[in-house]
Design a protein around this motif. Sequence first.
Motif, PDB file in Angstrom:
ATOM      1  N   ILE A  48       0.823  -1.208   0.000  1.00  0.00           N
ATOM      2  CA  ILE A  48       0.000   0.000   0.000  1.00  0.00           C
ATOM      3  C   ILE A  48       0.860   1.262   0.000  1.00  0.00           C
ATOM      4  N   HIS A  49       1.819   1.355   0.931  1.00  0.00           N
ATOM      5  CA  HIS A  49       2.624   2.569   1.064  1.00  0.00           C
ATOM      6  C   HIS A  49       4.108   2.212   1.077  1.00  0.00           C
ATOM      7  N   PRO A  50       4.681   1.883  -0.069  1.00  0.00           N
ATOM      8  CA  PRO A  50       6.104   1.537  -0.111  1.00  0.00           C
ATOM      9  C   PRO A  50       6.990   2.760   0.117  1.00  0.00           C
ATOM     10  N   VAL A  51       8.224   2.513   0.481  1.00  0.00           N
ATOM     11  CA  VAL A  51       9.184   3.606   0.671  1.00  0.00           C
ATOM     12  C   VAL A  51       9.509   4.231  -0.681  1.00  0.00           C
ATOM     13  N   PHE A  52       9.884   3.399  -1.658  1.00  0.00           N
ATOM     14  CA  PHE A  52      10.069   3.910  -3.020  1.00  0.00           C
ATOM     15  C   PHE A  52       8.768   3.711  -3.779  1.00  0.00           C
ATOM     16  N   ARG A  53       8.265   4.800  -4.363  1.00  0.00           N
ATOM     17  CA  ARG A  53       6.951   4.756  -4.998  1.00  0.00           C
ATOM     18  C   ARG A  53       7.105   4.985  -6.501  1.00  0.00           C
ATOM     19  N   GLY A  54       7.096   3.880  -7.216  1.00  0.00           N
ATOM     20  CA  GLY A  54       7.300   3.955  -8.648  1.00  0.00           C
ATOM     21  C   GLY A  54       6.359   3.084  -9.449  1.00  0.00           C
ATOM     22  N   ARG A  55       5.446   2.385  -8.766  1.00  0.00           N
ATOM     23  CA  ARG A  55       4.489   1.542  -9.493  1.00  0.00           C
ATOM     24  C   ARG A  55       3.479   2.404 -10.233  1.00  0.00           C
ATOM     25  N   ARG A  56       2.965   1.875 -11.306  1.00  0.00           N
ATOM     26  CA  ARG A  56       2.065   2.651 -12.162  1.00  0.00           C
ATOM     27  C   ARG A  56       0.845   3.164 -11.387  1.00  0.00           C
ATOM     28  N   ASP A  57       0.343   2.370 -10.433  1.00  0.00           N
ATOM     29  CA  ASP A  57      -0.867   2.767  -9.724  1.00  0.00           C
ATOM     30  C   ASP A  57      -0.584   3.508  -8.417  1.00  0.00           C
ATOM     31  N   ASP A  58       0.679   3.787  -8.095  1.00  0.00           N
ATOM     32  CA  ASP A  58       0.983   4.558  -6.889  1.00  0.00           C
ATOM     33  C   ASP A  58       0.457   5.990  -7.056  1.00  0.00           C
ATOM     34  N   PRO A  59      -0.373   6.477  -6.115  1.00  0.00           N
ATOM     35  CA  PRO A  59      -0.922   7.837  -6.256  1.00  0.00           C
ATOM     36  C   PRO A  59       0.114   8.927  -6.027  1.00  0.00           C
ATOM     37  N   ILE A  60       1.236   8.550  -5.402  1.00  0.00           N
ATOM     38  CA  ILE A  60       2.368   9.458  -5.203  1.00  0.00           C
ATOM     39  C   ILE A  60       3.587   8.794  -5.828  1.00  0.00           C
ATOM     40  N   LYS A  61       4.461   9.586  -6.434  1.00  0.00           N
ATOM     41  CA  LYS A  61       5.641   9.048  -7.109  1.00  0.00           C
ATOM     42  C   LYS A  61       6.918   9.550  -6.442  1.00  0.00           C
ATOM     43  N   THR A  62       7.914   8.656  -6.341  1.00  0.00           N
ATOM     44  CA  THR A  62       9.263   9.075  -5.992  1.00  0.00           C
ATOM     45  C   THR A  62       9.909   9.586  -7.271  1.00  0.00           C
ATOM     46  N   ILE A  63      10.174  10.901  -7.324  1.00  0.00           N
ATOM     47  CA  ILE A  63      10.660  11.491  -8.580  1.00  0.00           C
ATOM     48  C   ILE A  63      12.182  11.577  -8.626  1.00  0.00           C
ATOM     49  N   ALA A  64      12.829  11.521  -7.460  1.00  0.00           N
ATOM     50  CA  ALA A  64      14.290  11.585  -7.428  1.00  0.00           C
ATOM     51  C   ALA A  64      14.779  11.046  -6.087  1.00  0.00           C
TER      52      ALA A  64
END
Length: 385
Positions: free
Chosen positions: A336-352
């Motif tokens: 649900i809330h991973p540390v690195f957020r890069g999955r297509r359906d993640d509502p928030i993205k890790t951009i850098a």
Amino acid sequence: MSPSVSVLKRHQAIPVLNTRGTHYEVGFDVGRTFASLIREFLTLSEPLNNTYLPLYNTSEGRAVYNETLNSVRASFPQYIRELEGTADGAQVEFHKLFLLHMDDITPKAVAGRNSVDQPIGCTSICVNQPGEELIAHNEDTLPEVMNFFYLVSAHIVCDEPQGKHKVKEEKFTSLCYAGHLPGYTMGYNHHGLIFTINTLSADTLHSGKTPRHFITRALLSADNFVQAQHIIRDAGVGAADGCSINMTFLRQDGPRVFHNIEMGPAKSNESQLEVKTAAKGEYLAHCNKYLRLPVPEVTGLIIDSSVERMLTLRKLGEPKNRADVIEMLGDESSKIHPVFRGRRDDPIKTIAVGIFDCIARTWTLYSDNPKRNEPLVVLPLVIRD
């Protein structure tokens, strides 16, 4: 307007601008250089278009805007000129950029609500071991911000002292969201200050106080820890909202120490402040929930996400080196809330992802998961000797 598929595709690129001049000139160069990114971002930003601008067009929202702008102009006129330069350079309306810097102050002060209920926020880790002195950071944000950021390396020299802290010279490098002032992500200055930011969401935000974006912009001028605390405390006005700051000074006396400062909205015209220090053999980790300062917070996904990410970090154990930090910041084990957020359906993205090495004096930047990707760039930390 929702981001298109092409916008959401992760690009392996971090543009860099080197600029020198007055505050206005530096801001103008940023706006002119990144005009297309800034303009497109303004059309894509859902909080701006769905919440901030509609409220700005009400009498209550305009009053909050004007009171806050007047307050910032009184304390930091140079940063208002810098933002005006960015608006002029990009040929966009200044009030849209200032509303972005006010963030949720307007909806909270006017309507008592957040602009979005999403698991927004970042993750920071400080490691203080023999031979390993690191500040590492995941920059996480709304999907429409992906690919709408850049690095600004600026040298600002003024004829007269500027603002409430009487600053004549600034030299720094900072990751910036499109149209935003430097300071509210991760960066360093030529005095050897390194810091990363975690957004914190207090339940009550104040009109007429200093938005956190301007406090962290001012922090880029600090040349020692006492001055940094003075800037964050913002005596006489105080913060309108909250964040946590993870920091160290490369040129400090004695052994390496790292600090996490939780900043809360002002009480009695001064930011609330709580400092935790990591000496040799210790570490710090912070996400997007107050851990020590007793500040009432919003409820919702930002808190749920922060709690879950902190639990994941604790399960992974105490980090001892760069490899441990990469393992932690790249962790995707949570469904649900991973540390690195890069999955297509993640509502928030890790951009850098950024790793500051205080011994090697380097800043390593990734634009994708560091567990599976090489750094996009490794920058030297250039400080004044």
